[in-house]
Design a protein around this motif. Structure first.
Motif, PDB file in Angstrom:
ATOM      1  N   GLU A 195      10.610   9.895 -12.764  1.00  0.00           N
ATOM      2  CA  GLU A 195      11.027   9.742 -11.367  1.00  0.00           C
ATOM      3  C   GLU A 195      12.147  10.729 -11.036  1.00  0.00           C
ATOM      4  OE1 GLU A 195      13.173   6.508  -8.426  1.00  0.00           O
ATOM      5  OE2 GLU A 195      12.187   5.763 -10.238  1.00  0.00           O
ATOM      6  N   GLN A 196      13.092  10.887 -11.957  1.00  0.00           N
ATOM      7  CA  GLN A 196      14.197  11.824 -11.745  1.00  0.00           C
ATOM      8  C   GLN A 196      13.671  13.246 -11.555  1.00  0.00           C
ATOM      9  OE1 GLN A 196      17.142  11.586 -14.828  1.00  0.00           O
ATOM     10  NE2 GLN A 196      18.267  13.344 -14.096  1.00  0.00           N
ATOM     11  N   ALA A 197      12.719  13.640 -12.389  1.00  0.00           N
ATOM     12  CA  ALA A 197      12.140  14.980 -12.263  1.00  0.00           C
ATOM     13  C   ALA A 197      11.394  15.114 -10.938  1.00  0.00           C
ATOM     14  CB  ALA A 197      11.195  15.259 -13.432  1.00  0.00           C
ATOM     15  N   LEU A 198      10.623  14.090 -10.577  1.00  0.00           N
ATOM     16  CA  LEU A 198       9.867  14.122  -9.327  1.00  0.00           C
ATOM     17  C   LEU A 198      10.811  14.253  -8.133  1.00  0.00           C
ATOM     18  CD1 LEU A 198       6.823  13.532  -8.277  1.00  0.00           C
ATOM     19  CD2 LEU A 198       7.842  11.386  -7.567  1.00  0.00           C
ATOM     20  N   ARG A 199      11.898  13.490  -8.171  1.00  0.00           N
ATOM     21  CA  ARG A 199      12.863  13.551  -7.062  1.00  0.00           C
ATOM     22  C   ARG A 199      13.541  14.917  -6.985  1.00  0.00           C
ATOM     23  NH1 ARG A 199      14.373   8.697  -4.584  1.00  0.00           N
ATOM     24  NH2 ARG A 199      13.519   6.813  -5.515  1.00  0.00           N
ATOM     25  N   TYR A 200      13.769  15.557  -8.145  1.00  0.00           N
ATOM     26  CA  TYR A 200      14.388  16.884  -8.131  1.00  0.00           C
ATOM     27  C   TYR A 200      13.421  17.923  -7.561  1.00  0.00           C
ATOM     28  CZ  TYR A 200      16.838  21.089  -9.415  1.00  0.00           C
ATOM     29  OH  TYR A 200      17.482  22.297  -9.356  1.00  0.00           O
ATOM     30  N   LEU A 201      12.160  17.796  -7.915  1.00  0.00           N
ATOM     31  CA  LEU A 201      11.158  18.774  -7.457  1.00  0.00           C
ATOM     32  C   LEU A 201      10.639  18.418  -6.062  1.00  0.00           C
ATOM     33  CD1 LEU A 201       9.081  19.085 -10.741  1.00  0.00           C
ATOM     34  CD2 LEU A 201      10.639  20.793  -9.807  1.00  0.00           C
ATOM     35  N   HIS A 202      11.494  17.951  -5.218  1.00  0.00           N
ATOM     36  CA  HIS A 202      11.076  17.528  -3.884  1.00  0.00           C
ATOM     37  C   HIS A 202      10.939  18.723  -2.947  1.00  0.00           C
ATOM     38  CE1 HIS A 202      15.178  18.132  -2.564  1.00  0.00           C
ATOM     39  NE2 HIS A 202      15.604  17.315  -3.491  1.00  0.00           N
ATOM     40  N   PRO A 203      10.530  18.455  -1.720  1.00  0.00           N
ATOM     41  CA  PRO A 203      10.282  19.556  -0.773  1.00  0.00           C
ATOM     42  C   PRO A 203      11.477  20.476  -0.520  1.00  0.00           C
ATOM     43  CG  PRO A 203       9.290  17.554   0.037  1.00  0.00           C
ATOM     44  CD  PRO A 203      10.090  17.178  -1.177  1.00  0.00           C
ATOM     45  N   ARG A 204      12.707  20.010  -0.812  1.00  0.00           N
ATOM     46  CA  ARG A 204      13.868  20.888  -0.611  1.00  0.00           C
ATOM     47  C   ARG A 204      13.988  21.925  -1.735  1.00  0.00           C
ATOM     48  NH1 ARG A 204      15.667  15.946   1.624  1.00  0.00           N
ATOM     49  NH2 ARG A 204      16.300  15.196  -0.408  1.00  0.00           N
ATOM     50  N   HIS A 205      13.215  21.762  -2.804  1.00  0.00           N
ATOM     51  CA  HIS A 205      13.119  22.755  -3.883  1.00  0.00           C
ATOM     52  C   HIS A 205      11.656  23.184  -3.993  1.00  0.00           C
ATOM     53  CE1 HIS A 205      16.843  20.708  -5.571  1.00  0.00           C
ATOM     54  NE2 HIS A 205      17.205  21.957  -5.396  1.00  0.00           N
ATOM     55  N   PRO A 206      11.117  23.859  -2.977  1.00  0.00           N
ATOM     56  CA  PRO A 206       9.683  24.181  -2.984  1.00  0.00           C
ATOM     57  C   PRO A 206       9.299  25.214  -4.044  1.00  0.00           C
ATOM     58  CG  PRO A 206      10.749  25.222  -1.119  1.00  0.00           C
ATOM     59  CD  PRO A 206      11.784  24.353  -1.778  1.00  0.00           C
ATOM     60  N   THR A 226       8.691  15.515 -20.452  1.00  0.00           N
ATOM     61  CA  THR A 226       8.649  14.690 -19.240  1.00  0.00           C
ATOM     62  C   THR A 226       7.780  15.365 -18.180  1.00  0.00           C
ATOM     63  OG1 THR A 226      10.849  13.822 -19.701  1.00  0.00           O
ATOM     64  CG2 THR A 226      10.052  13.630 -17.422  1.00  0.00           C
ATOM     65  N   LEU A 227       7.967  16.660 -18.012  1.00  0.00           N
ATOM     66  CA  LEU A 227       7.171  17.375 -17.015  1.00  0.00           C
ATOM     67  C   LEU A 227       5.716  17.478 -17.447  1.00  0.00           C
ATOM     68  CD1 LEU A 227       9.916  19.887 -16.045  1.00  0.00           C
ATOM     69  CD2 LEU A 227       8.823  18.266 -14.513  1.00  0.00           C
ATOM     70  N   GLU A 228       5.467  17.580 -18.752  1.00  0.00           N
ATOM     71  CA  GLU A 228       4.084  17.569 -19.242  1.00  0.00           C
ATOM     72  C   GLU A 228       3.413  16.227 -18.920  1.00  0.00           C
ATOM     73  OE1 GLU A 228       4.699  18.474 -23.355  1.00  0.00           O
ATOM     74  OE2 GLU A 228       5.093  20.591 -22.953  1.00  0.00           O
ATOM     75  N   GLU A 229       4.179  15.136 -19.032  1.00  0.00           N
ATOM     76  CA  GLU A 229       3.642  13.813 -18.676  1.00  0.00           C
ATOM     77  C   GLU A 229       3.301  13.762 -17.185  1.00  0.00           C
ATOM     78  OE1 GLU A 229       6.887  11.362 -19.936  1.00  0.00           O
ATOM     79  OE2 GLU A 229       6.297  11.417 -22.047  1.00  0.00           O
ATOM     80  N   LEU A 230       4.155  14.374 -16.359  1.00  0.00           N
ATOM     81  CA  LEU A 230       3.878  14.415 -14.917  1.00  0.00           C
ATOM     82  C   LEU A 230       2.667  15.296 -14.615  1.00  0.00           C
ATOM     83  CD1 LEU A 230       7.509  14.550 -13.491  1.00  0.00           C
ATOM     84  CD2 LEU A 230       5.854  12.701 -13.194  1.00  0.00           C
ATOM     85  N   VAL A 231       2.469  16.339 -15.411  1.00  0.00           N
ATOM     86  CA  VAL A 231       1.270  17.182 -15.259  1.00  0.00           C
ATOM     87  C   VAL A 231       0.037  16.329 -15.556  1.00  0.00           C
ATOM     88  CG1 VAL A 231      -0.021  19.123 -16.243  1.00  0.00           C
ATOM     89  CG2 VAL A 231       2.408  19.383 -15.692  1.00  0.00           C
ATOM     90  N   GLU A 232       0.102  15.521 -16.625  1.00  0.00           N
ATOM     91  CA  GLU A 232      -1.024  14.650 -16.987  1.00  0.00           C
ATOM     92  C   GLU A 232      -1.337  13.647 -15.875  1.00  0.00           C
ATOM     93  OE1 GLU A 232      -0.007  12.807 -20.709  1.00  0.00           O
ATOM     94  OE2 GLU A 232       0.112  14.735 -21.745  1.00  0.00           O
ATOM     95  N   LYS A 233      -0.307  13.185 -15.167  1.00  0.00           N
ATOM     96  CA  LYS A 233      -0.506  12.231 -14.076  1.00  0.00           C
ATOM     97  C   LYS A 233      -0.962  12.919 -12.792  1.00  0.00           C
ATOM     98  CE  LYS A 233       2.814   8.804 -15.715  1.00  0.00           C
ATOM     99  NZ  LYS A 233       2.306   7.462 -15.485  1.00  0.00           N
ATOM    100  N   ASN A 258       8.297   6.473 -15.275  1.00  0.00           N
ATOM    101  CA  ASN A 258       9.513   5.970 -15.909  1.00  0.00           C
ATOM    102  C   ASN A 258      10.702   6.670 -15.250  1.00  0.00           C
ATOM    103  OD1 ASN A 258      10.038   8.493 -17.239  1.00  0.00           O
ATOM    104  ND2 ASN A 258       8.720   7.897 -18.943  1.00  0.00           N
ATOM    105  N   ASP A 259      11.912   6.312 -15.659  1.00  0.00           N
ATOM    106  CA  ASP A 259      13.107   6.841 -15.000  1.00  0.00           C
ATOM    107  C   ASP A 259      13.209   8.365 -15.079  1.00  0.00           C
ATOM    108  OD1 ASP A 259      13.841   4.288 -14.286  1.00  0.00           O
ATOM    109  OD2 ASP A 259      15.282   4.042 -15.920  1.00  0.00           O
ATOM    110  N   ALA A 287       0.821  -1.210   0.000  1.00  0.00           N
ATOM    111  CA  ALA A 287       0.000   0.000   0.000  1.00  0.00           C
ATOM    112  C   ALA A 287       0.857   1.262   0.000  1.00  0.00           C
ATOM    113  CB  ALA A 287      -0.931  -0.004   1.212  1.00  0.00           C
ATOM    114  N   ASP A 288       2.098   1.151   0.479  1.00  0.00           N
ATOM    115  CA  ASP A 288       2.973   2.315   0.589  1.00  0.00           C
ATOM    116  C   ASP A 288       3.948   2.428  -0.578  1.00  0.00           C
ATOM    117  OD1 ASP A 288       3.718   4.629   2.054  1.00  0.00           O
ATOM    118  OD2 ASP A 288       5.531   3.595   2.708  1.00  0.00           O
ATOM    119  N   ARG A 289       3.865   1.554  -1.557  1.00  0.00           N
ATOM    120  CA  ARG A 289       4.764   1.617  -2.712  1.00  0.00           C
ATOM    121  C   ARG A 289       4.326   2.735  -3.656  1.00  0.00           C
ATOM    122  NH1 ARG A 289       6.576  -4.168  -3.168  1.00  0.00           N
ATOM    123  NH2 ARG A 289       8.424  -4.011  -1.878  1.00  0.00           N
ATOM    124  N   PRO A 290       5.268   3.278  -4.456  1.00  0.00           N
ATOM    125  CA  PRO A 290       4.887   4.295  -5.439  1.00  0.00           C
ATOM    126  C   PRO A 290       3.750   3.800  -6.338  1.00  0.00           C
ATOM    127  CG  PRO A 290       7.271   4.174  -5.253  1.00  0.00           C
ATOM    128  CD  PRO A 290       6.714   3.033  -4.443  1.00  0.00           C
TER     129      PRO A 290
END
Length: 174
Positions: free
Chosen positions: A98-109, A124-131, A94-95, A86-89
């Motif tokens: 995930e790389q973009a998501l990890r970069y845009l983490h709370p330390r880069h608010p 890639t970021l447009e795909e993350l917007v769609e998700k 895709n890689d 239940a706690d898995r991503p």
């Protein structure tokens, strides 16, 4: 003498039970058959046998050991496995995503431009917007595009962090 393998693929497990793979998957989803072994896509033949015995009403020679909480080792494993699953991503990134998501983490608010995220393009970021994990921040007409995490993206990032920690913990237990 050849020894039969104990771990089975979905197709092998279905054939072992005399079912089609889709029917076997339905039984797993309904809880009639056990889930695959944690972190794999393999089923333990003994766990399948135990479930089949249970369905048929056959008493096994050895009753499962019950812990202080009134559950067997299998039940304990299943409960813990469900919590981990239940706690898995959940977004199946895709890689690059995930790389973009990890970069845009709370330390880069603050919203970030794509050019600062190594190996990632606007697509890639447009795909993350769609998700629903990232939102584009409105900018003046000729300004570079900027993106930031949404609450869903923050949750997914936290799940990746916890998954990383579980892998580190498993490695240290070896």
């Amino acid at each position: 003498m050849t020894e039969e393998k104990r771990l089975l693929t979905r197709g092998e497990a279905a054939a072992y039970c005399g079912l089609k793979p889709s029917a076997f998957s339905d039984w797993v989803r309904k809880g009639t058959m056990p889930k695959p072994i944690n972190g794999s896509r393999r089923w333990d033949k003994k766990a399948i046998d135990a479930k089949l015995d249970e369905i048929a009403g056959i008493q096994t020679a050895r009753a499962p050991a019950i812990n202080d909480d009134g559950e067997s080792e299998l039940q304990k494993w299943q409960r813990e496995h469900e919590v981990i699953q239940a706690d898995r991503p959940k977004l199946r990134l895709n890689d690059r995503q995930e790389q973009a998501l990890r970069y845009l983490h709370p330390r880069h608010p603050e919203p970030q431009e794509t050019r600062f995220i190594r190996g990632v393009a606007d697509r890639t970021l447009e795909e993350l917007v769609e998700k629903g994990a990232v939102a584009e921040v409105r900018q003046p007409k000729d300004a570079p595009r900027k993106f930031k995490l949404t609450p869903l993206g923050l949750d997914e990032h936290a799940r990746y962090e916890r998954e990383d920690q579980r892998q580190i913990d498993r490695y240290r237990q070896r």
